[in-house]
Design a protein around this motif. Structure first.
Motif, PDB file in Angstrom:
ATOM      1  N   PHE B  50       0.838  -1.206   0.000  1.00 41.02           N
ATOM      2  CA  PHE B  50       0.000   0.000   0.000  1.00 41.02           C
ATOM      3  C   PHE B  50       0.869   1.250   0.000  1.00 41.02           C
ATOM      4  O   PHE B  50       1.791   1.384   0.797  1.00 41.02           O
ATOM      5  N   GLU B  51       0.550   2.159  -0.879  1.00 40.34           N
ATOM      6  CA  GLU B  51       1.294   3.424  -0.958  1.00 40.34           C
ATOM      7  C   GLU B  51       0.280   4.577  -0.952  1.00 40.34           C
ATOM      8  O   GLU B  51      -0.662   4.590  -1.736  1.00 40.34           O
ATOM      9  N   ALA B  52       0.528   5.537  -0.042  1.00 46.36           N
ATOM     10  CA  ALA B  52      -0.391   6.668   0.067  1.00 46.36           C
ATOM     11  C   ALA B  52      -0.328   7.570  -1.165  1.00 46.36           C
ATOM     12  O   ALA B  52      -1.337   8.150  -1.581  1.00 46.36           O
ATOM     13  N   GLY B  53       0.868   7.707  -1.750  1.00 45.96           N
ATOM     14  CA  GLY B  53       1.027   8.543  -2.931  1.00 45.96           C
ATOM     15  C   GLY B  53       0.510   7.872  -4.192  1.00 45.96           C
ATOM     16  O   GLY B  53       0.092   6.711  -4.174  1.00 45.96           O
ATOM     17  N   ALA B  54       0.597   8.618  -5.285  1.00 46.12           N
ATOM     18  CA  ALA B  54       0.026   8.124  -6.533  1.00 46.12           C
ATOM     19  C   ALA B  54       0.911   7.076  -7.202  1.00 46.12           C
ATOM     20  O   ALA B  54       0.471   6.376  -8.109  1.00 46.12           O
ATOM     21  N   GLY B  55       2.166   6.981  -6.765  1.00 48.47           N
ATOM     22  CA  GLY B  55       3.056   6.007  -7.388  1.00 48.47           C
ATOM     23  C   GLY B  55       4.212   5.673  -6.473  1.00 48.47           C
ATOM     24  O   GLY B  55       4.314   6.188  -5.361  1.00 48.47           O
ATOM     25  N   SER B  56       5.084   4.822  -6.958  1.00 43.87           N
ATOM     26  CA  SER B  56       6.238   4.427  -6.155  1.00 43.87           C
ATOM     27  C   SER B  56       7.194   5.593  -5.972  1.00 43.87           C
ATOM     28  O   SER B  56       7.138   6.565  -6.710  1.00 43.87           O
ATOM     29  N   ARG B 179      15.262   8.194  -8.548  1.00 46.27           N
ATOM     30  CA  ARG B 179      14.020   7.925  -9.298  1.00 46.27           C
ATOM     31  C   ARG B 179      14.204   6.694 -10.196  1.00 46.27           C
ATOM     32  O   ARG B 179      13.331   5.817 -10.242  1.00 46.27           O
ATOM     33  N   LEU B 180      15.351   6.625 -10.877  1.00 45.83           N
ATOM     34  CA  LEU B 180      15.635   5.461 -11.722  1.00 45.83           C
ATOM     35  C   LEU B 180      15.706   4.187 -10.872  1.00 45.83           C
ATOM     36  O   LEU B 180      15.155   3.145 -11.242  1.00 45.83           O
ATOM     37  N   MET B 181      16.371   4.287  -9.736  1.00 41.88           N
ATOM     38  CA  MET B 181      16.461   3.138  -8.836  1.00 41.88           C
ATOM     39  C   MET B 181      15.070   2.640  -8.452  1.00 41.88           C
ATOM     40  O   MET B 181      14.782   1.441  -8.491  1.00 41.88           O
ATOM     41  N   MET B 182      14.190   3.556  -8.122  1.00 43.95           N
ATOM     42  CA  MET B 182      12.839   3.156  -7.733  1.00 43.95           C
ATOM     43  C   MET B 182      12.062   2.571  -8.910  1.00 43.95           C
ATOM     44  O   MET B 182      11.255   1.651  -8.734  1.00 43.95           O
ATOM     45  N   ASP B 183      12.305   3.090 -10.121  1.00 40.25           N
ATOM     46  CA  ASP B 183      11.639   2.523 -11.303  1.00 40.25           C
ATOM     47  C   ASP B 183      12.062   1.066 -11.500  1.00 40.25           C
ATOM     48  O   ASP B 183      11.239   0.206 -11.833  1.00 40.25           O
ATOM     49  N   ILE B 184      13.346   0.813 -11.287  1.00 41.18           N
ATOM     50  CA  ILE B 184      13.845  -0.556 -11.435  1.00 41.18           C
ATOM     51  C   ILE B 184      13.245  -1.456 -10.350  1.00 41.18           C
ATOM     52  O   ILE B 184      12.755  -2.551 -10.624  1.00 41.18           O
ATOM     53  N   PHE B 185      13.261  -0.955  -9.121  1.00 41.12           N
ATOM     54  CA  PHE B 185      12.652  -1.738  -8.039  1.00 41.12           C
ATOM     55  C   PHE B 185      11.172  -2.011  -8.329  1.00 41.12           C
ATOM     56  O   PHE B 185      10.665  -3.098  -8.088  1.00 41.12           O
ATOM     57  N   GLU B 186      10.489  -1.003  -8.852  1.00 41.12           N
ATOM     58  CA  GLU B 186       9.060  -1.181  -9.101  1.00 41.12           C
ATOM     59  C   GLU B 186       8.820  -2.283 -10.130  1.00 41.12           C
ATOM     60  O   GLU B 186       7.924  -3.123  -9.973  1.00 41.12           O
ATOM     61  N   GLN B 187       9.653  -2.300 -11.173  1.00 41.65           N
ATOM     62  CA  GLN B 187       9.533  -3.360 -12.180  1.00 41.65           C
ATOM     63  C   GLN B 187       9.676  -4.735 -11.544  1.00 41.65           C
ATOM     64  O   GLN B 187       8.892  -5.647 -11.773  1.00 41.65           O
ATOM     65  N   ARG B 188      10.692  -4.884 -10.704  1.00 43.78           N
ATOM     66  CA  ARG B 188      10.936  -6.182 -10.046  1.00 43.78           C
ATOM     67  C   ARG B 188       9.759  -6.551  -9.144  1.00 43.78           C
ATOM     68  O   ARG B 188       9.342  -7.691  -9.083  1.00 43.78           O
ATOM     69  N   VAL B 189       9.253  -5.523  -8.441  1.00 46.07           N
ATOM     70  CA  VAL B 189       8.147  -5.765  -7.510  1.00 46.07           C
ATOM     71  C   VAL B 189       6.915  -6.278  -8.264  1.00 46.07           C
ATOM     72  O   VAL B 189       6.266  -7.240  -7.859  1.00 46.07           O
ATOM     73  N   ARG B 190       6.634  -5.664  -9.395  1.00 51.96           N
ATOM     74  CA  ARG B 190       5.459  -6.089 -10.163  1.00 51.96           C
ATOM     75  C   ARG B 190       5.688  -7.479 -10.772  1.00 51.96           C
ATOM     76  O   ARG B 190       4.788  -8.316 -10.783  1.00 51.96           O
ATOM     77  N   GLU B 191       6.913  -7.712 -11.252  1.00 47.52           N
ATOM     78  CA  GLU B 191       7.225  -9.045 -11.806  1.00 47.52           C
ATOM     79  C   GLU B 191       7.091 -10.140 -10.745  1.00 47.52           C
ATOM     80  O   GLU B 191       6.760 -11.279 -11.052  1.00 47.52           O
ATOM     81  N   ALA B 192       7.368  -9.769  -9.496  1.00 49.24           N
ATOM     82  CA  ALA B 192       7.316 -10.770  -8.423  1.00 49.24           C
ATOM     83  C   ALA B 192       5.884 -11.063  -7.991  1.00 49.24           C
ATOM     84  O   ALA B 192       5.660 -11.890  -7.102  1.00 49.24           O
ATOM     85  N   GLY B 193       4.951 -10.383  -8.600  1.00 48.27           N
ATOM     86  CA  GLY B 193       3.561 -10.682  -8.296  1.00 48.27           C
ATOM     87  C   GLY B 193       2.993  -9.945  -7.096  1.00 48.27           C
ATOM     88  O   GLY B 193       1.924 -10.295  -6.585  1.00 48.27           O
ATOM     89  N   VAL B 194       3.709  -8.915  -6.666  1.00 44.61           N
ATOM     90  CA  VAL B 194       3.205  -8.122  -5.541  1.00 44.61           C
ATOM     91  C   VAL B 194       1.982  -7.328  -6.008  1.00 44.61           C
ATOM     92  O   VAL B 194       1.976  -6.765  -7.098  1.00 44.61           O
ATOM     93  N   ASP B 195       0.950  -7.314  -5.183  1.00 46.02           N
ATOM     94  CA  ASP B 195      -0.278  -6.581  -5.484  1.00 46.02           C
ATOM     95  C   ASP B 195      -0.079  -5.137  -5.014  1.00 46.02           C
ATOM     96  O   ASP B 195      -0.140  -4.849  -3.823  1.00 46.02           O
ATOM     97  N   VAL B 196       0.207  -4.235  -5.952  1.00 49.45           N
ATOM     98  CA  VAL B 196       0.538  -2.851  -5.590  1.00 49.45           C
ATOM     99  C   VAL B 196      -0.713  -1.990  -5.601  1.00 49.45           C
ATOM    100  O   VAL B 196      -1.436  -1.942  -6.595  1.00 49.45           O
ATOM    101  N   ARG B 197      -0.967  -1.318  -4.500  1.00 46.96           N
ATOM    102  CA  ARG B 197      -2.131  -0.429  -4.407  1.00 46.96           C
ATOM    103  C   ARG B 197      -1.662   0.989  -4.086  1.00 46.96           C
ATOM    104  O   ARG B 197      -1.373   1.310  -2.931  1.00 46.96           O
TER     105      ARG B 197
END
Lengths: 489, 489
Positions: B50-56, B179-197
């Motif tokens: 869960f993330e309060a902001g609009a994105g990672s 910002r780039l680091m977080m974009d990379i982490f976000e890709q991995r997180v989504r690939e790992a099947g994490v349900d991001v809200r």
């Protein structure tokens, strides 16, 4: 046997019976607990007072029995000594003393009622002779009852509040009048019908699932007893200076000193508060001082750190000067004196002459300081002192004197060796009424606190003035007692 | 509608149904939350983030993407640049950096596994070019990936740990690689099947009466949802720098700066922790700095406070120097430079020339300092600098140069005006495993935390080194994720 811990409330649902029932339960028989008990009992509430130690006193009994009072034109003691005091000057001084997050509501309540509080103290039997002992001192050796006990006459305090002495010391010959003060309070407490239980260690609060406080669990004669407090529990269990693990987590620099001032100040009052959701604030702040004067002549000396630099105007309260000293880079500071002002600090200070010489250059060399460093500091100081000013730190003219009469000496104060007496100023966030606030800013039903269990009038080490902690304990102890007694549970 | 608050857990007994069920719930999509989610998901747990902001992003995306790594002979990046690094030197440096209450268990765990953590970061896709950009700088303007980012080469750090650069910057041209680091982490997180809200504000934890954590209440699209986390909740919601009321209660001096570095660092993670009995430590500590170099030549200058005194060796990390600057008496410090080393700090600093002159005496006078004060400081410094030493503060010889080539200038840094960027270092007390401790020192069942919601590797403002917060977030985020995933609830 159940496993009790101050940091976990015992839940109401698990209480099978009550061993003791009362309107108000007070934890801790120092000045705060005594005054809270008195007000609660006189308001008509039944009161049981639990003290972990064998008798009354707490850290209050270790003190000089000095209470910071004034305003409203001046107390009779101030007036007898020829001083006028205004409520606004008292308010301004206490706001500065409280530092960057001074509690305006508490300061206002105290400033407006300080004179009445003096009368109340007198009515309890606290004797004030009404004579002023002038000079820079820690506690009177005489039985005089008014002293200067803060930084009122020093920069920057004197720029915003008209200075006046406000240290009201109980009439008592010599140091340590706090014990007499507590004896008098104890008499009043017993006369008021308070049920006093000494050698009674409170183990935890009793609260329902919404953290409303209903009582406490106490160990008396080795047996856990369940105490119901219909109107409320008042935490007056002191600060956390004796709990060195808590000190490490909140104010780790203090571990350099082995001179905590405390009785049963083990943090249990604060932990009982947080166990039901109370907020803690300014846990890193502390009083920390070596009483480096008398002799008063030393105030004309200058303090330097290991870099040979001054760091404060030396005419402030000793607790302000030494709090700053304690924070300097390195572990030592030196008080520089020439032959004209030299004197030895009290033995209790454990402050010895580290270097002496016929010139400041010799002293500098003996201290192993960089050539030119200490001498430059003294030269600049002397140059301006000769003209009656201190552009660096604004020490007042009466304490300015060029340090030019050899031989010269450097008196060393070292963290880890010298008597850096200290106690904590952080604690529970409370309203002026004594109600304990949770982290939302709402009062926790049935819970009150006063004294060093709370973050009160004194909350900034660089502002601390003697007598403000006892002022806070006695006055806000009373507020808490009155508030609890009138609560409709 | 129920009245939810981060400081009050919603009690299990009042939960009627679950809207979402998962093994692990993570709060906050900065670096800590991303790494916690990744490890938990890869351990086989279902994860909702869960993330309060609009994105990672969180505060991590505002950073330079620099991670403090080393030990074990050196990372491939260090080795490629010709540096050797030992685990013990890394351990010693991090212990000094952590200050008087450094967490030896966390530092040991990190030092022993830093090399493996580097490999893990590379495996996630974080690119490192492997080239070293020498010099004193804040973030590379180039795409080099190793920089010096702490006080390793400066006194006193260099006396106990062999110095070596350890700032591993993600390969990215210019500032802001976070910002780039977080974009990379976000890709991995989504690939790992994490349900991001995203745009999902967590309102409070759900806990039973013993404070075992079972889930959380979150507001999504305006509706409160009840989330069951069978194995645990991981708090990665940042520090409290954006919550100015909390800042006032714990680190009030910071209110002099209007440059907090934070995203949704509103203290909610910390408050959710304390709502179920978690302990908070070192809430008064903070990073606070103006990035006053480049130009590197200014490191050969000296900082003085309003009293004209130096206060630190200027060759340490800018965050150490300016943290000390921020604590000086008064609100201003001056960086003194002669014509040979003069340069303007970056515009972002808001640091202007306050005085200039053909002699230091002119500068002193223009600044309104006491005659002889500033000049004495410069004289003493110059005298020793000419001999290659700094007896006051032990600045290294390579940065020592007498400031004798006029004209001379004083560059002013003022609290309340200059760019004193800051964020908080205090927070929840946790084990290296990420388990959150209560005030008894026992783990709170079902609760984990990482990043600036905790008090981690960096916890002392005067020790802070760049990249240690992201090191702490990423590494201990992983520990928390792995711990939660393997919990048998």
């Amino acid at each position: 046997m159940a496993d009790y811990h101050v940091s976990k409330p015992h839940r109401m649902a698990r209480v099978g019976h009550w061993d003791i029932e009362t309107d108000v339960a007070v934890i801790g028989f120092g000045a705060a607990g005594a005054c809270a008990s008195l007000e609660a009992a006189r308001s008509g509430a039944s009161v049981v007072l639990f003290e972990a130690g064998a008798g009354s006193g707490g850290a209050s009994a270790l003190s000089g029995g000095e209470i910071y009072l004034g305003g409203g034109g001046g107390t009779p003691v101030q007036k007898a000594a020829g001083f006028e005091d205004s409520t606004e000057d008292l308010y301004q001084y206490l706001m500065m003393m409280g530092g960057p997050d001074a509690d305006a509501a508490k300061v206002r309540r105290y400033a407006d009622n300080s004179l009445a509080h003096y009368e109340w103290l007198v009515a309890q039997g606290i004797p004030y002779k009404g004579t002023y002992l002038p000079g820079k001192l820690v506690e009177p050796e005489t039985d005089d009852t008014l002293i200067l006990c803060g930084s009122e006459y020093a920069w920057p305090f004197n720029t915003r509040a008209k200075p006046v002495p406000r240290g009201h010391v109980i009439q008592f010959k010599g140091w340590g009048g706090g014990r007499l003060m507590m004896d008098i309070f104890e008499q009043r407490v017993r006369e008021a019908g308070v049920d006093v239980r000494c050698s009674s260690r409170v183990l935890c609060l009793i609260a329902d699932d919404d953290n409303t406080v209903h009582g406490l669990v106490v160990r008396i004669d080795g047996v856990e007893r369940f105490v119901r407090a219909r109107k409320g529990v008042i935490l007056c269990a002191g600060g956390f200076v004796m709990n060195r693990d808590m000190v490490r987590r909140h104010a780790p620099l203090l571990l350099r000193s082995e001179d905590p001032i405390g009785a049963t100040d083990d943090g249990s009052g604060i932990l009982m508060g947080t166990s039901v959701g109370a907020d803690t604030i300014h846990m890193d702040e502390y009083f920390c001082s070596v009483p480096w004067y008398p002799p008063e002549s030393l105030v004309k000396g200058i303090f330097v750190n290991e870099q040979g630099q001054r760091f404060i105007n030396e005419d402030g309260y000793h607790g302000r000067v030494m709090n700053m000293a304690f924070r300097q880079p390195g572990s030592k500071v030196y008080l520089l004196a020439d032959n004209a002002i030299f004197g030895r600090p009290m033995e209790i200070c454990r402050a010895d002459v580290a270097a002496a010489g016929d010139t400041w250059a010799e002293v500098e060399q003996e201290l192993g300081m960089g050539a030119g460093s200490l001498t430059a500091t003294v030269d600049v100081y002397n140059r301006h002192a000769a003209e009656g000013c201190d552009p660096l730190f604004h020490k007042e003219a009466e304490w300015l004197k060029p340090l030019t009469e050899g031989p010269f000496a450097a008196i060393e104060f070292r963290a880890g060796y010298s008597f850096y007496a200290h106690f904590t100023l952080g604690g529970l966030n409370t309203l002026p009424s004594g109600e304990v606030l949770d982290r939302i800013g709402q009062p926790i039903a049935g819970l009150y606190a006063a004294g060093r269990t709370t973050c009160g009038l004194p909350r900034w080490g660089l502002g601390y003035s003697s007598g403000t902690s006892l002022a806070d304990c006695t006055f806000f102890g009373r507020q808490a007692g009155a508030s609890a007694a009138k609560r409709q549970a």
